[in-house]
Scaffold this motif. Structure first.
Motif, PDB file in Angstrom:
ATOM      1  N   UNK A 207     -11.320  82.930  59.309  1.00 25.22           N
ATOM      2  CA  UNK A 207     -10.602  83.242  58.071  1.00 25.22           C
ATOM      3  C   UNK A 207     -11.543  83.824  57.022  1.00 25.22           C
ATOM      4  N   UNK A 208     -12.739  83.288  56.939  1.00 20.85           N
ATOM      5  CA  UNK A 208     -13.703  83.748  55.929  1.00 20.85           C
ATOM      6  C   UNK A 208     -14.258  85.125  56.289  1.00 20.85           C
ATOM      7  N   UNK A 209     -14.983  85.222  57.391  1.00 27.83           N
ATOM      8  CA  UNK A 209     -15.630  86.495  57.732  1.00 27.83           C
ATOM      9  C   UNK A 209     -14.613  87.550  58.142  1.00 27.83           C
ATOM     10  N   UNK A 210     -13.548  87.124  58.812  1.00 28.88           N
ATOM     11  CA  UNK A 210     -12.516  88.072  59.248  1.00 28.88           C
ATOM     12  C   UNK A 210     -11.822  88.749  58.092  1.00 28.88           C
ATOM     13  N   UNK A 211     -11.561  87.995  57.043  1.00 29.19           N
ATOM     14  CA  UNK A 211     -10.915  88.582  55.868  1.00 29.19           C
ATOM     15  C   UNK A 211     -11.821  89.584  55.173  1.00 29.19           C
ATOM     16  N   UNK A 212     -13.121  89.250  55.078  1.00 39.80           N
ATOM     17  CA  UNK A 212     -14.047  90.171  54.421  1.00 39.80           C
ATOM     18  C   UNK A 212     -14.184  91.457  55.226  1.00 39.80           C
ATOM     19  N   UNK A 213     -14.405  91.329  56.532  1.00 41.16           N
ATOM     20  CA  UNK A 213     -14.574  92.512  57.377  1.00 41.16           C
ATOM     21  C   UNK A 213     -13.309  93.366  57.384  1.00 41.16           C
ATOM     22  N   UNK A 214     -12.156  92.714  57.458  1.00 40.20           N
ATOM     23  CA  UNK A 214     -10.896  93.459  57.489  1.00 40.20           C
ATOM     24  C   UNK A 214     -10.620  94.148  56.160  1.00 40.20           C
ATOM     25  N   UNK A 215     -10.905  93.455  55.055  1.00 41.51           N
ATOM     26  CA  UNK A 215     -10.661  94.044  53.732  1.00 41.51           C
ATOM     27  C   UNK A 215     -11.542  95.267  53.516  1.00 41.51           C
ATOM     28  N   UNK A 216     -12.810  95.165  53.923  1.00 37.81           N
ATOM     29  CA  UNK A 216     -13.723  96.294  53.758  1.00 37.81           C
ATOM     30  C   UNK A 216     -13.302  97.449  54.666  1.00 37.81           C
ATOM     31  N   UNK A 217     -13.126  97.162  55.958  1.00 40.95           N
ATOM     32  CA  UNK A 217     -12.795  98.214  56.923  1.00 40.95           C
ATOM     33  C   UNK A 217     -11.452  98.857  56.669  1.00 40.95           C
ATOM     34  N   UNK A 218     -10.423  98.035  56.546  1.00 39.04           N
ATOM     35  CA  UNK A 218      -9.080  98.577  56.299  1.00 39.04           C
ATOM     36  C   UNK A 218      -9.016  99.251  54.936  1.00 39.04           C
ATOM     37  N   UNK A 219      -9.727  98.689  53.966  1.00 34.89           N
ATOM     38  CA  UNK A 219      -9.714  99.290  52.637  1.00 34.89           C
ATOM     39  C   UNK A 219     -10.250 100.717  52.656  1.00 34.89           C
ATOM     40  N   UNK A 220     -11.384 100.934  53.333  1.00 31.62           N
ATOM     41  CA  UNK A 220     -11.972 102.276  53.401  1.00 31.62           C
ATOM     42  C   UNK A 220     -11.049 103.233  54.153  1.00 31.62           C
ATOM     43  N   UNK A 221     -10.522 102.760  55.289  1.00 31.64           N
ATOM     44  CA  UNK A 221      -9.676 103.620  56.138  1.00 31.64           C
ATOM     45  C   UNK A 221      -8.378 103.985  55.424  1.00 31.64           C
TER      46      UNK A 221
END
Length: 350
Positions: A207-221
């Motif tokens: 939940x912690x690392x997955x949310x950060x990675x997803x927010x960064x990656x999906x946000x840029x894309x």
């Protein structure tokens, strides 16, 4: 934007591509053969805001369960197939709205053709999925490792196999747990194809690392106009994936609706349990279908000012707090009544 020019694909009663709204997807973690458990989870996900659901179909029993599950849910169902082409055929025969395959895992061309022919006959879209963890050996060697270029080439090769069989009702998915590689792959792929893209950071983590990675990656894309459906992959409850996906889309102004909670980071002036209160507020507001901003502030020094941009807010003091609307202090409330008071205001919001 790229997304406005993608091919429109119908998945059950929903449409993606061509500028249609980005849809939120998740995947069940129940045995698909257990119809009751799977239906219960999908209904919970629907209530949270899930718009497309994917279920694994590893057995014939699971394929047959698709038919029963479909009778009790309200969103399109995607059948996830890995190796056995017969499972793809059975899932489509039992009403799957879309299938997810990697043609490279299916085997001989005759097997792929059988899948494509059935999809064509029933006008069922195929999601071609490529994952960095299963990139073909020859592409790994060609690009000296797993790279964005290799992922794109692999995906386009798979698409061509299906196109050569006379079918173009396709969605493409390229995923990696490496955020920047995933971003680059989507940027490259968006220039090479007009098919809608399903976007996610695979194996993102807890939940912690997955949310950060997803927010960064999906946000840029997504900010670049790339992506037609999304999934936030988390090691946890699928409901958490939906909550995170909704927040990412809202933060990027790609979706309206839903209560946004803002809260201060706490400091030495904080005299109430702000951390506990903010978490309680965030959970509580999920039940209200409002498009407003709620502020939860830790002290009465800056609270009213910081809450001015919010529609409604509460600011804590010593054993008490303030109820604030549009930057104006409405009244003082005992600390233990702050949450109840805020709930009452939201319940009667006009």
């Amino acid at each position: 934007m790229y997304r406005d020019n993608t091919k429109v694909i119908a998945i059950g009663n929903r449409k993606i591509g061509g500028g249609n709204p980005i849809l939120i997807q998740s995947m069940t973690n129940t045995p698909t053969e257990d119809v009751e458990a799977t239906v219960n989870q999908i209904l919970e996900l629907e209530a949270a805001g899930c718009e497309i659901i994917r279920c694994t179909v590893p057995t014939l029993e699971a394929a047959k369960a698709v038919k029963e599950i479909k009778k009790q849910i309200h969103i399109p169902l995607v059948a996830d197939i890995h190796f056995d082409y017969k499972m793809a055929l059975a899932a489509m025969e039992n009403g799957a709205d879309k299938i997810r395959i990697n043609p490279g895992n299916i085997g001989k061309k005759e097997k792929i053709k059988a899948v494509v022919d059935t999809a064509k006959e029933r006008n069922i879209p195929i999601r071609v999925g490529v994952n960095s963890g299963s990139l073909e050996k020859e592409l790994v060697e060609k690009y000296h490792g797993v790279t964005a270029e290799g992922l794109v080439e692999s995906a386009l090769d798979k698409v061509k196999i299906i196109e050569d069989l006379g079918y173009d009702n396709l969605v493409i998915s390229i995923k990696s747990s490496d955020v920047l590689m995933c971003v680059k792959a989507h940027e490259l792929l968006a220039k090479e194809t007009c098919y809608p893209l399903h976007v996610g950071i695979t194996e993102a983590g807890t939940l912690y690392s997955g949310n950060i990675k997803s927010a960064v990656g999906l946000g840029i894309i997504l900010y670049q106009g790339i992506g037609d459906t999304i999934r936030v992959s988390l090691t946890g409850s699928p409901v958490e994936e939906i909550k995170s996906a909704k927040r990412i889309l809202k933060t990027l102004n790609l979706r309206k609706g839903g209560v946004e909670v803002v809260s201060c980071p706490t400091c030495g002036r904080t005299k109430i349990d702000l951390i506990g209160l903010a978490n309680q507020v965030e959970n509580m507001v999920q039940e209200f279908p409002l498009d407003i901003k709620v502020a939860v502030m830790g002290c009465v020094v800056n609270g009213p000012g910081e809450a001015k941009e919010a529609d409604i807010g509460i600011a804590g003091g010593k054993g008490e707090g303030l109820l604030i609307k549009k930057g104006e202090i409405i009244r003082k409330v005992p600390e233990e009544e702050l949450l109840f008071t805020l709930r009452e205001e939201l319940a009667n919001w006009k």
